[in-house]
Design a protein around this motif. Structure first.
Motif, short mmCIF file in Angstrom:
data_model
loop_
_atom_site.label_atom_id
_atom_site.label_comp_id
_atom_site.label_asym_id
_atom_site.label_seq_id
_atom_site.Cartn_x
_atom_site.Cartn_y
_atom_site.Cartn_z
N GLN A 47 0.83 -1.21 0.00
CA GLN A 47 0.00 0.00 0.00
C GLN A 47 0.87 1.25 0.00
OE1 GLN A 47 -2.28 -0.88 3.53
NE2 GLN A 47 -4.02 -1.68 2.37
N LEU A 48 1.91 1.26 0.82
CA LEU A 48 2.83 2.40 0.83
C LEU A 48 3.50 2.56 -0.53
CD1 LEU A 48 4.48 1.82 4.33
CD2 LEU A 48 2.80 3.57 3.75
N ALA A 49 3.89 1.43 -1.14
CA ALA A 49 4.55 1.51 -2.45
C ALA A 49 3.59 2.03 -3.51
CB ALA A 49 5.07 0.12 -2.83
N GLN A 50 2.32 1.67 -3.43
CA GLN A 50 1.35 2.14 -4.41
C GLN A 50 1.17 3.65 -4.32
OE1 GLN A 50 -2.68 0.80 -3.80
NE2 GLN A 50 -3.27 1.13 -5.92
N VAL A 51 1.04 4.17 -3.10
CA VAL A 51 0.90 5.61 -2.93
C VAL A 51 2.16 6.32 -3.42
CG1 VAL A 51 0.62 7.46 -1.24
CG2 VAL A 51 -0.72 5.37 -1.01
N ALA A 52 3.33 5.74 -3.13
CA ALA A 52 4.58 6.37 -3.55
C ALA A 52 4.68 6.46 -5.06
CB ALA A 52 5.77 5.59 -2.98
N SER A 53 4.33 5.37 -5.78
CA SER A 53 4.52 5.35 -7.23
C SER A 53 3.42 6.11 -7.97
CB SER A 53 4.55 3.90 -7.72
OG SER A 53 3.33 3.24 -7.42
N VAL A 54 2.20 6.13 -7.42
CA VAL A 54 1.08 6.74 -8.14
C VAL A 54 0.86 8.19 -7.75
CG1 VAL A 54 -1.41 6.59 -8.55
CG2 VAL A 54 -0.04 4.52 -8.44
N ALA A 55 1.03 8.51 -6.46
CA ALA A 55 0.62 9.83 -5.97
C ALA A 55 1.77 10.76 -5.62
CB ALA A 55 -0.27 9.66 -4.73
N ILE A 56 2.98 10.23 -5.38
CA ILE A 56 4.09 11.09 -4.96
C ILE A 56 5.10 11.29 -6.08
CG2 ILE A 56 5.94 11.40 -3.28
CD1 ILE A 56 4.36 9.69 -1.33
N ALA A 57 5.60 10.19 -6.65
CA ALA A 57 6.67 10.28 -7.64
C ALA A 57 6.29 11.11 -8.87
CB ALA A 57 7.10 8.87 -8.06
N PRO A 58 5.08 10.98 -9.45
CA PRO A 58 4.76 11.81 -10.62
C PRO A 58 4.82 13.30 -10.33
CG PRO A 58 3.23 9.97 -10.45
CD PRO A 58 4.02 9.99 -9.17
N ALA A 59 4.41 13.70 -9.13
CA ALA A 59 4.46 15.13 -8.80
C ALA A 59 5.91 15.60 -8.66
CB ALA A 59 3.68 15.39 -7.51
N LEU A 60 6.75 14.83 -8.02
CA LEU A 60 8.16 15.24 -7.86
C LEU A 60 8.87 15.29 -9.21
CD1 LEU A 60 9.32 13.39 -4.62
CD2 LEU A 60 8.50 15.73 -4.91
N LYS A 61 8.47 14.44 -10.14
CA LYS A 61 9.10 14.45 -11.46
C LYS A 61 8.93 15.80 -12.14
CE LYS A 61 9.16 11.86 -15.81
NZ LYS A 61 8.55 10.74 -16.58
N GLU A 62 7.82 16.49 -11.85
CA GLU A 62 7.55 17.81 -12.43
C GLU A 62 7.85 18.94 -11.44
OE1 GLU A 62 6.80 18.15 -15.53
OE2 GLU A 62 6.64 15.99 -15.90
N HIS A 63 8.60 18.63 -10.38
CA HIS A 63 8.97 19.62 -9.36
C HIS A 63 7.75 20.23 -8.68
CE1 HIS A 63 12.13 19.90 -12.63
NE2 HIS A 63 12.79 19.34 -11.61
N ASP A 64 6.68 19.45 -8.58
CA ASP A 64 5.49 19.92 -7.87
C ASP A 64 5.61 19.48 -6.42
OD1 ASP A 64 3.06 20.77 -6.99
OD2 ASP A 64 1.85 19.50 -8.31
N TRP A 65 6.31 20.28 -5.62
CA TRP A 65 6.62 19.91 -4.23
C TRP A 65 5.35 19.83 -3.39
CZ3 TRP A 65 11.14 18.37 -5.34
CH2 TRP A 65 11.97 19.08 -6.20
N ALA A 66 4.45 20.78 -3.56
CA ALA A 66 3.19 20.75 -2.82
C ALA A 66 2.32 19.58 -3.28
CB ALA A 66 2.45 22.06 -2.98
N GLY A 67 2.30 19.33 -4.59
CA GLY A 67 1.48 18.24 -5.12
C GLY A 67 1.89 16.88 -4.59
#
Length: 660
Positions: free
Chosen positions: A134-154
């Motif tokens: 579950q933690l890995a799913q949130v990390a790959s779907v909800a966190i990593a895509p935002a960081l890829k675009e430098h969306d720190w708040a997102g």
């Protein structure tokens, strides 16, 4: 700087002091900023859940805090920290060290984001209730895509919303991405930047010059004698969180006991929630109840996984303490996840049912159910009496006492309904709601007990009828074979000819004899396969009856039943589902799975009966004390006579506690 003050303080030559000051000034001006500023594990901000050391959020800080507040409503605290980098350490090590330093608890999660290398790490305790996937799913779907675009708040918003989705059993979604600055901490007034050090150095020079002049004046004044300093009362060198870091692991016996308590409590919560759903369905309709049925299904799935792990530990005890600890931690985690899912829906369930606002309507429905149960209990008693003349006491024993217990539950429900009427007449709808909910729980168990008694009577009759076809198949094999199987069949035939028998036990022995005969039978493969398939079908029916009987006993006596009986029952239900899949097919392993399910169900029943015997029930039939004792035994009311209701461990006793 402390060393400079000590060396060039009052009494030192003035030119030395000024020389040191200008040397410091020049060094600061010529300092070259490092390529990346290291951050050691830091102290989180005491006033909130966001610690932004690089100015990554800007005007979007309020959006992040709102997302974290929404998650906190589900009893999970997410802390987010933004730093330039992780000091050369692995991200998970840095995040874990920061969590320990700040004493984060089991329901706290830390998201650490390093903006310069665009990395992140999540620190969550093993008993947080979140599984690794579950933690890995949130990390790959909800966190990593935002960081890829430098969306720190997102990234923080996505993490908070992702964890909420996991707790609610919903799919995790990618947040709306708003690209931001690629290196928010690299161009600001930070240590290592000339625009920071130049004004800082000038201010430092002025402060030191003032101290120098003040010291020269102080040299000419007489100094009074000072008392010796008091020793410190408390040592202040222990860093925050160190006590948590050095705490020993929970001893395995204590962790084992905690897992057992978690299994029992979660199983009770799931069963109580499932029992209340039919009353909500009759009141509100299928569409309104669907989200709560999904919550029960999710919690039941998590609980089944926990029971499976417990059964593995019981089947093959291991000496590897690390493996055992990991399995017990996973059991606790799954139980926590199941309870959280039910707790998250408890408030919405209360609002939807509105027991206080609709107490009169709910009371009328409960009274109608109570009126319909009395004749059903009489029918169950008559059905058992009808087969009693042909069956042994041992065959009747599993359900012999169910009609009397059903009457006890019905008596408790009728008393609770009378109290609800009195409360409504006295203008106390809150107290009426409490009594109605207790009555609903008792009515549900009375119906279960009556149905179980009827089913047991029908199963005995069905087993007696199936004995005829089983004997035909066995005789066909015996006609062309001999050996131990023939002797087993002869013994079963003699037992079947007795005046009073246990049809299920005799049928089982006939099939065992037929299986032994088929092994030595020279008949065609098709004939043996047909007989084996018929035996598998009868085995599945027998296993289904045993599992249902054990399930009903545990459900209606759960106030006394421990984790071992529940674990065996859960494993029996799993094997039964393998023997008879939802599509109704009969797989090759059906007979083996059915036999395993039947054996586990019998073991569960024996363990549960032992627990109930140790618990004790008032012996007087149809007495008020016996009715109350039955309600406690069935888990209808909790400690302090609070009625159990829909919800997890944190909310299932809330109704009487708050009058709703």
């Amino acid at each position: 700087m402390t060393r400079l003050l000590r060396r060039y303080g009052p009494g030192a030559p003035g030119w030395a002091m000024l020389g040191a000051l200008f040397a410091l000034y020049g060094a600061l001006l010529l300092a070259t900023p490092p390529a990346a500023r290291a951050e050691t594990p830091l102290d989180l901000e005491a006033g909130g859940r966001v610690t932004d050391t690089v100015g990554a959020l800007g005007r979007r800080r309020s959006q992040v805090e709102a997302a974290l507040a929404r998650l906190a409503a589900q009893r999970v605290q997410l802390y987010v920290t933004y730093v330039r980098d992780f000091s050369g350490r692995a991200g998970h090590d840095w995040a874990d060290a920061t969590a320990d330093r700040n004493g984060l608890g089991p329901h706290d999660v830390l998201l650490a984001i390093a903006t310069y290398p665009r990395q992140f790490a999540v620190s969550a305790a093993q008993d947080s209730g979140f599984r690794a996937e579950q933690l890995a799913q949130v990390a790959s779907v909800a966190i990593a895509p935002a960081l890829k675009e430098h969306d720190w708040a997102g990234a923080a918003i996505g993490a908070a919303d992702g964890y909420r989705s996991v707790l609610s059993g919903q799919p995790v979604r990618t947040p709306v991405i708003v690209p931001g600055r690629s290196d928010p901490g690299g161009s600001g007034l930070l240590p290592g930047d000339r625009r920071f050090w130049i004004p800082a150095a000038c201010g430092t020079l002025l402060i030191l010059a003032g101290l120098y002049l003040r010291g020269r004046r102080a040299r000419r004044r007489p100094r009074p004698a000072l008392p010796p300093p008091d020793p410190p009362l408390v040592a202040t060198t222990t860093p925050p969180g160190l006590a948590r870091m050095v705490q020993p692991l929970t001893p395995l016996p204590e962790l084992d006991a905690e897992a057992a308590r978690g299994l029992v409590g979660t199983d009770d919560a799931v069963r109580t929630s499932a029992e209340e759903l039919p009353f909500a369905l009759a009141q509100l309709g299928e569409d309104a109840v669907r989200p709560f049925a999904e919550a029960v299904a999710y919690a039941r799935q998590e609980l089944a996984g926990a029971f499976r792990l417990r059964q593995r530990l019981d089947d093959a005890p291991v000496r590897d303490d690390d493996f055992r600890r990991h399995a017990l931690d996973e059991i606790c985690s799954r139980c926590t996840s199941a309870n959280r899912r039910l707790d998250a829906e408890a408030a919405a369930f209360d609002r939807l049912r509105g027991l206080t606002a609709h107490a009169t309507l709910v009371l009328d429905r409960a009274e109608a159910v109570a009126r319909s149960l009395a004749p059903r209990i009489d029918t169950a008693r008559a059905a058992l009496d009808a087969v009693a003349g042909r069956c042994t006491p041992a065959a009747l024993a599993p359900a012999e006492g169910y009609p009397a217990e059903a009457r006890d539950r019905l008596a408790f429900a009728e008393a609770a309904l009378a109290e609800a009427h009195a409360a409504l007449d006295g203008g106390e709808p809150e107290r009426a709601a409490v009594s109605v909910r207790a009555a609903e729980g008792a009515l549900s168990q009375a119906r279960t007990l009556a149905t179980a008694a009827l089913r047991h009577a029908y199963e005995l009759g069905g087993a007696a009828r199936r004995m005829a076809s089983a004997l035909v198949d066995a005789e066909a094999a015996a006609a062309v074979s001999d050996g131990p199987g023939a002797r087993l069949l002869a013994a079963a035939r003699r037992e079947a000819a007795c005046e009073r028998i246990d049809p299920r036990a005799v049928l089982r022995r006939i099939d065992e004899a037929a299986a032994a005969l088929d092994e030595a039978c020279p008949g065609t493969d098709g004939e043996r396969a047909a007989r084996a398939r018929a035996r598998a079908g009868r085995a599945v029916l027998a296993a289904r009856g045993e599992v249902a009987g054990a399930r009903d006993f545990v459900a209606t006596h759960r106030g006394a039943v421990g984790s071992r009986a529940r674990t065996r029952l859960a494993e029996a239900e799993r094997h039964l589902s393998l023997a008879r899949p939802p599509d109704g097919s009969l797989p090759p392993s059906a007979a083996a799975d059915a036999e395993r399910a039947e054996a586990l169900a019998r073991a569960a029943r024996r363990l549960a009966e032992r627990d109930v015997d140790a618990y004790g029930v008032p012996p007087e039939p149809e007495s008020p004390s016996r009715a109350l004792g039955g309600a406690l035994l069935g888990g209808i009311v909790l400690a302090g006579l609070l009625p159990a209701t829909f919800g997890g461990g944190a909310t299932r006793g809330r109704l009487a506690a708050r009058g709703e």
